[in-house]
Design an enzyme around this catalytic site. Structure first.
Site, PDB file in Angstrom:
ATOM      1  N   SER A  22      42.061 -19.413  62.718  1.00  0.00           N
ATOM      2  CA  SER A  22      42.737 -18.405  61.675  1.00  0.00           C
ATOM      3  C   SER A  22      42.573 -18.853  60.312  1.00  0.00           C
ATOM      4  O   SER A  22      42.736 -19.974  60.106  1.00  0.00           O
ATOM      5  CB  SER A  22      44.235 -18.253  62.200  1.00  0.00           C
ATOM      6  OG  SER A  22      44.755 -17.383  61.775  1.00  0.00           O
ATOM      7  N   PRO A  23      42.268 -18.008  59.430  1.00  0.00           N
ATOM      8  CA  PRO A  23      42.570 -18.410  57.967  1.00  0.00           C
ATOM      9  C   PRO A  23      43.876 -19.040  57.574  1.00  0.00           C
ATOM     10  O   PRO A  23      44.978 -18.671  58.067  1.00  0.00           O
ATOM     11  CB  PRO A  23      42.485 -16.946  57.315  1.00  0.00           C
ATOM     12  CG  PRO A  23      41.696 -16.234  58.269  1.00  0.00           C
ATOM     13  CD  PRO A  23      42.135 -16.449  59.933  1.00  0.00           C
ATOM     14  N   CYS A  25      45.333 -20.895  54.399  1.00  0.00           N
ATOM     15  CA  CYS A  25      45.520 -21.317  52.791  1.00  0.00           C
ATOM     16  C   CYS A  25      45.681 -22.818  52.683  1.00  0.00           C
ATOM     17  O   CYS A  25      46.659 -23.563  53.278  1.00  0.00           O
ATOM     18  CB  CYS A  25      46.461 -20.673  52.192  1.00  0.00           C
ATOM     19  SG  CYS A  25      46.049 -18.687  51.903  1.00  0.00           S
ATOM     20  N   ALA A  57      41.795 -17.526  52.930  1.00  0.00           N
ATOM     21  CA  ALA A  57      41.620 -16.116  52.150  1.00  0.00           C
ATOM     22  C   ALA A  57      40.814 -16.611  50.867  1.00  0.00           C
ATOM     23  O   ALA A  57      41.272 -17.695  50.111  1.00  0.00           O
ATOM     24  CB  ALA A  57      42.879 -15.585  51.884  1.00  0.00           C
ATOM     25  N   GLN A  99      37.314 -15.094  55.216  1.00  0.00           N
ATOM     26  CA  GLN A  99      38.232 -13.881  55.032  1.00  0.00           C
ATOM     27  C   GLN A  99      38.162 -13.785  53.381  1.00  0.00           C
ATOM     28  O   GLN A  99      38.256 -14.666  52.585  1.00  0.00           O
ATOM     29  CB  GLN A  99      39.522 -14.432  55.365  1.00  0.00           C
ATOM     30  CG  GLN A  99      40.619 -13.122  55.322  1.00  0.00           C
ATOM     31  CD  GLN A  99      41.925 -13.540  55.519  1.00  0.00           C
ATOM     32  OE1 GLN A  99      42.819 -14.426  54.641  1.00  0.00           O
ATOM     33  NE2 GLN A  99      42.569 -13.230  56.570  1.00  0.00           N
ATOM     34  N   TYR A 181      49.926  -8.735  51.099  1.00  0.00           N
ATOM     35  CA  TYR A 181      48.949  -8.659  49.853  1.00  0.00           C
ATOM     36  C   TYR A 181      48.354  -7.274  49.344  1.00  0.00           C
ATOM     37  O   TYR A 181      48.807  -6.394  50.091  1.00  0.00           O
ATOM     38  CB  TYR A 181      47.658  -9.773  50.270  1.00  0.00           C
ATOM     39  CG  TYR A 181      48.429 -11.108  50.676  1.00  0.00           C
ATOM     40  CD1 TYR A 181      48.852 -11.901  49.555  1.00  0.00           C
ATOM     41  CD2 TYR A 181      47.958 -11.630  51.609  1.00  0.00           C
ATOM     42  CE1 TYR A 181      49.590 -12.844  49.771  1.00  0.00           C
ATOM     43  CE2 TYR A 181      48.488 -13.049  51.840  1.00  0.00           C
ATOM     44  CZ  TYR A 181      49.534 -13.630  50.957  1.00  0.00           C
ATOM     45  OH  TYR A 181      49.853 -14.954  51.226  1.00  0.00           O
ATOM     46  N   ARG A 229      42.022  -7.886  59.334  1.00  0.00           N
ATOM     47  CA  ARG A 229      43.490  -8.457  59.614  1.00  0.00           C
ATOM     48  C   ARG A 229      44.424  -7.669  59.030  1.00  0.00           C
ATOM     49  O   ARG A 229      44.424  -7.158  58.061  1.00  0.00           O
ATOM     50  CB  ARG A 229      43.501 -10.072  59.204  1.00  0.00           C
ATOM     51  CG  ARG A 229      45.190 -10.457  59.045  1.00  0.00           C
ATOM     52  CD  ARG A 229      45.433 -11.794  58.923  1.00  0.00           C
ATOM     53  NE  ARG A 229      45.077 -12.521  60.168  1.00  0.00           N
ATOM     54  CZ  ARG A 229      45.484 -13.783  60.549  1.00  0.00           C
ATOM     55  NH1 ARG A 229      45.999 -14.485  59.721  1.00  0.00           N
ATOM     56  NH2 ARG A 229      45.222 -14.518  61.585  1.00  0.00           N
ATOM     57  N   ARG A 323      48.456 -23.273  63.237  1.00  0.00           N
ATOM     58  CA  ARG A 323      49.302 -24.459  63.462  1.00  0.00           C
ATOM     59  C   ARG A 323      48.717 -25.260  64.471  1.00  0.00           C
ATOM     60  O   ARG A 323      48.996 -26.649  64.228  1.00  0.00           O
ATOM     61  CB  ARG A 323      50.637 -24.043  63.385  1.00  0.00           C
ATOM     62  CG  ARG A 323      51.253 -23.584  61.888  1.00  0.00           C
ATOM     63  CD  ARG A 323      52.745 -23.014  61.995  1.00  0.00           C
ATOM     64  NE  ARG A 323      53.359 -22.901  60.825  1.00  0.00           N
ATOM     65  CZ  ARG A 323      53.233 -21.572  60.489  1.00  0.00           C
ATOM     66  NH1 ARG A 323      52.607 -20.401  61.055  1.00  0.00           N
ATOM     67  NH2 ARG A 323      53.710 -21.048  59.630  1.00  0.00           N
TER      68      ARG A 323
END
Length: 358
Positions: A22-23, A25, A57, A99, A181, A229, A323
């Site tokens: 998963s993206p 940051c 992202a 992404q 966002y 997403r 995670r």
């Protein structure tokens, strides 16, 4: 045979299994450039057996960054290092994905470990934009209302970002329409109070996201998948909800989107999230069933058995893990052993492969 470790095909891309990175940051860039941190972070998850490795992202414009340390793809100079990373990921048998994002009203902030506040102008902060001049909370920047000229620039920036992604060797693009966002700002009535063609009705509020999809599809090859997403719900009264997400997914499918990555929340500071294991999986399941589009489940998926169950029960087509893959980059290798799936290990690590004892 494990369902989690069965191949999955979108358009002409075949993923070796149903596990996606998963993206996440990293807040470790300077001027948007990827560096050795990103090579090792993403590369190790490819070595670890994931089928799809998505970058964090990547901002399509400098003003679209969450922080000054965000990854970017707004200029050609960003391509070279990203290409080095995609080459390594692909060499490990994983599919490299990126992404594309614009942070909207949650831009120009400091990194999470530096607090939760706006980045002062004296430290490089900038004017942020949103559909309406409504800040996320009282310590985030006050956005300016995005003009029609600004909207056209957003569309151009996403299109240019997708073209650079292609040049950098990515085979999957995901558009970030979640977590408060910019694209999510337009979707939700809580953050979008516009009275023009981009606000008010459902059709108007989804207009920018649909136009971004259309713009990206003009440069993104037909044989490559396009993911979006979304936050399936705002977890707040009067906000974006699951029924609207199903309706949106149906429309996006007809526009050339291949999979909906089903997250939630992040738009309203007063959100009330009911967190627990697999708490977002029902969103992926409902959208998959009612919109007839492939979905990805994300959120507190931490064991091989949980991930296997999601795929085996038809609740989603892939699982996106964050995670757990930070804690264990080689989770897929361990999960395959637990599920008795005989997968290929990197030849450099084969002597450590966990094998079934007869």
């Amino acid at each position: 045979m494990s369902h989690l470790f069965s191949p999955f095909t979108l358009r002409e891309i075949v993923f070796r299994n149903r596990i996606a990175v998963s993206p996440m940051c990293e807040y470790s860039s300077q001027d948007g450039f990827a560096n050795d941190w990103h090579l090792v972070h993403l590369g190790s998850r490819a070595v670890g057996g994931a089928g799809l490795v998505l970058t964090e992202a990547a901002a399509v414009s400098p003003e679209g960054r969450i922080s000054i340390h965000d990854l970017g793809i707004w200029k050609d100079e960003h391509i070279a290092m990203l290409q080095r990373i995609t080459t390594f990921i692909a060499a490990q048998g994983a599919i490299p994905g990126i992404q594309l994002a614009h942070a909207g009203r949650k831009a120009s902030t400091v990194r999470p470990w530096e607090g939760s506040r706006a980045l002062p102008a004296a430290e490089g902060g900038w004017q942020v934009v949103a559909p309406s001049a409504i800040p996320f909370n009282d310590v985030y920047p006050l956005p300016e209302t995005l003009t029609e000229t600004g909207i056209r620039k957003v569309l151009d920036d996403f299109r240019a970002g997708a073209l650079r992604a292609l040049q950098a060797g990515f085979q999957v693009v995901e558009l970030h329409g979640a977590h408060g966002y910019l694209l999510h700002n337009f979707l939700s009535p809580l953050s979008n109070h516009r009275t023009d063609e981009y606000g008010g009705t459902f059709e108007n509020r989804i207009r920018l996201l649909v136009q971004v999809v259309e713009a990206v599809r003009t440069v993104w090859p037909e044989q490559y998948p396009l993911l979006v997403r979304i936050s399936a719900t705002d977890w707040a009264e009067g906000g974006w909800n699951l029924a609207e997400s199903v309706q949106l997914a149906t429309i996006l499918k007809d526009k050339g989107v291949d999979l909906i990555d089903c997250s939630s929340g992040g738009l309203a500071a007063h959100q009330q999230i009911k967190v627990g294991p697999l708490y977002q999986t029902p969103f992926a399941e409902k959208i998959r069933q009612e919109a007839g589009i492939a979905t990805g489940a994300v959120g507190m998926i931490t064991t091989a058995e949980e991930a296997e169950g999601i795929i085996a029960e038809g609740r989603a087509d892939i699982v996106l893990m964050a995670r757990e893959l930070l804690r264990s980059p080689y989770f897929p290798l361990h999960a395959a052993h637990k599920l008795d799936a005989d997968i290929t290990w990197p030849v450099q690590y084969d002597r450590a492969k966990m094998r079934k004892v007869l």
